[in-house]
Design an enzyme around this catalytic site. Structure first.
Site, PDB file in Angstrom:
ATOM      1  N   GLU A 232       0.844  -1.194   0.000  1.00 12.77           N
ATOM      2  CA  GLU A 232       0.000   0.000   0.000  1.00 12.77           C
ATOM      3  C   GLU A 232       0.877   1.241   0.000  1.00 12.77           C
ATOM      4  O   GLU A 232       0.413   2.336   0.288  1.00 12.77           O
ATOM      5  CB  GLU A 232      -0.945   0.012   1.200  1.00 12.77           C
ATOM      6  CG  GLU A 232      -0.299   0.047   2.558  1.00 12.77           C
ATOM      7  CD  GLU A 232      -1.321   0.248   3.681  1.00 12.77           C
ATOM      8  OE1 GLU A 232      -1.584   1.411   4.018  1.00 12.77           O
ATOM      9  OE2 GLU A 232      -1.837  -0.763   4.183  1.00 12.77           O
TER      10      GLU A 232
ATOM     11  N   CYS B 185      -3.551  -3.514   4.087  1.00 14.76           N
ATOM     12  CA  CYS B 185      -2.710  -4.568   4.661  1.00 14.76           C
ATOM     13  C   CYS B 185      -3.025  -5.958   4.114  1.00 14.76           C
ATOM     14  O   CYS B 185      -2.258  -6.891   4.341  1.00 14.76           O
ATOM     15  CB  CYS B 185      -2.841  -4.570   6.187  1.00 14.76           C
ATOM     16  SG  CYS B 185      -2.269  -3.053   6.967  1.00 14.76           S
TER      17      CYS B 185
ATOM     18  N   HIS C 261      -3.837 -10.746  11.947  1.00 14.27           N
ATOM     19  CA  HIS C 261      -3.197  -9.542  11.414  1.00 14.27           C
ATOM     20  C   HIS C 261      -2.743  -8.636  12.560  1.00 14.27           C
ATOM     21  O   HIS C 261      -3.446  -8.467  13.547  1.00 14.27           O
ATOM     22  CB  HIS C 261      -4.148  -8.792  10.489  1.00 14.27           C
ATOM     23  CG  HIS C 261      -3.601  -7.468  10.050  1.00 14.27           C
ATOM     24  ND1 HIS C 261      -2.387  -7.346   9.421  1.00 14.27           N
ATOM     25  CD2 HIS C 261      -4.088  -6.198  10.188  1.00 14.27           C
ATOM     26  CE1 HIS C 261      -2.151  -6.081   9.170  1.00 14.27           C
ATOM     27  NE2 HIS C 261      -3.163  -5.359   9.635  1.00 14.27           N
TER      28      HIS C 261
END
Length: 409
Positions: free
Chosen positions: A81, A113, A239
């Site tokens: 990103e 992400c 995550h």
């Protein structure tokens, strides 16, 4: 068609500078326990102005490639990103600077992400399809936070890159692609509307993350035949925007199947998931790399993982998309992760003072969208000579008329 597919090799590039979070908190007049005890972050990686997502991608890839692999790679994907160009993908630089052949399909994937996971899954399905028998994919995740000096979220930023070889030799982990669960909804939690801005809404991000965890988990459960979450998986990875967020996700999913008190859930998390944060605590925020750095941490820190054990992996990207999927531990997982020497790489970073960190961030910010400049290797005295000179690391030489020039040191 290939019957097995997974990660054959994996490594991470830890950058060459670091900042201690206790020192940052003290400099900002905040409780020094906050980053360590509330966020579970000890240090974060920092780049000098002559490093960027392209140099990190190349440096990670160089660490995972050898001459035999170079001949077999026919697909290169970068999940990021933090791309530096709206048209030209950074994978073109990777192909040239890493000495790959010309018969290589290459491109970037973008979804905050989640972009790294999307790249991995695309590569895995390509290998599994048998479209290019015996060939391999190089997948890279590379990201750099913007400068946010003095902002409340300054502690959760960072930099880093990972590089993976996806093939039909799943030495590290094997995918079970038929069971992947996924979930998406359009929200404004965090986003980068321009090359200079990185913005978001903390509450929207928190609830979006947890809703996506539950949604992708439930999709997985339906596809996998409703297995028991605890017994089916030996370990769990979530995550990692910051370490403490992974506990919230674990608590949410455990409660879907088991009636546990918070104290019991915390002990369960400490045993089955927290070891994955070993390296993330030292990198800070790594965006697309976060779950794969956690995978390396879990394998390195867990003495009770055996070949064939299942690990659950939850990936989330703002905006949003999430994926929940199973991994089976491969026969060389410990060996491959140990060979990456990630502890040593993190230890070797130069520890910056807060004023040095601020000088580096300000210098880097000045170069964003700048069409002409020559790299300054002397901002932090002696750093280039100690960490780059003669080491074959990729660095940015200059930008001239928007064209970016790189070299191996």
């Amino acid at each position: 068609m290939a019957t097995r597919v997974g990660i054959e090799r994996i490594t991470a590039y830890p950058c060459t500078m670091s900042l201690d979070m206790v020192e940052l908190a003290q400099a900002r007049g905040k409780d020094p326990a906050h980053p360590k005890d509330d966020l579970w972050i000890d240090t974060r990686s920092i780049n000098p102005s002559y490093e960027d997502p392209i140099t990190m991608a190349v440096n990670a890839a160089l660490a995972v490639l050898d001459d035999d692999l170079r001949k077999d790679v026919e697909l290169v994907i970068a999940g990021t990103e933090s791309s530096l160009d709206f048209g030209k993908p950074l994978t073109t630089y990777v192909q040239r600077l890493c000495g790959l052949g010309s018969n290589v399909r290459n491109f970037e994937t973008k979804h905050a992400c989640y972009g790294g996971t999307s790249a991995v899954m695309m590569a895995a399905h390509w290998v599994a399809s048998g479209a290019a028998p015996g060939k391999k994919a190089l997948v890279i995740m590379t990201d750099q936070s913007r400068g946010h000096l003095g902002k409340p979220w300054e502690y959760v930023l960072g930099a880093g890159a990972t590089a993976l070889i996806i093939s039909d030799h799943p030495d590290v982990v094997e995918f079970e692609l038929q069971h992947n669960g996924y979930w998406t909804q359009e929200i404004h939690d965090t986003y980068r509307p321009t090359a200079r801005h990185e913005v978001g809404h903390a509450d929207t991000s928190l609830f979006g993350y947890l809703e996506a965890a539950e949604g992708s988990y439930e999709h997985f459960m339906r596809k996998a035949g409703e297995p028991n979450y605890d017994s089916y998986f030996k370990k769990h990875i979530y995550h990692v925007p910051f370490g403490a967020m992974t506990y919230r996700a674990h608590r949410s999913l455990v409660r879907k199947q088991q009636a546990m008190k918070n104290k019991e859930i915390r002990a369960h998390f400490e045993r089955k998931s927290k070891p994955a944060l070993k390296f993330n605590r030292r990198f800070g925020g790594t965006y697309t790399s976060a779950t794969f750095i956690a995978l390396m941490g879990l394998i390195d820190a867990s003495d009770d993982l055996d070949e064939g054990d299942r690990i659950s992996m939850f990936s989330y990207g703002s905006g949003s998309c999430a994926e929940f999927y199973p991994l089976k531990v491969g026969p060389k997982a410990k060996q491959v992760v140990a060979a990456a020497k990630l502890d040593a790489g993190l230890d070797a970073r130069r520890a910056l003072s807060v004023p040095e960190y601020e000088a580096v961030e300000n210098a880097r910010t000045l170069l964003v969208d700048n069409p002409d400049f020559e790299s300054n290797y002397d901002l932090i005295e002696g750093h280039y000579a100690e960490h780059y000179e003669g080491r074959g690391r990729c660095v940015l030489e200059a930008v001239r008329g928007w064209e970016r020039y790189y070299k191996l040191s």
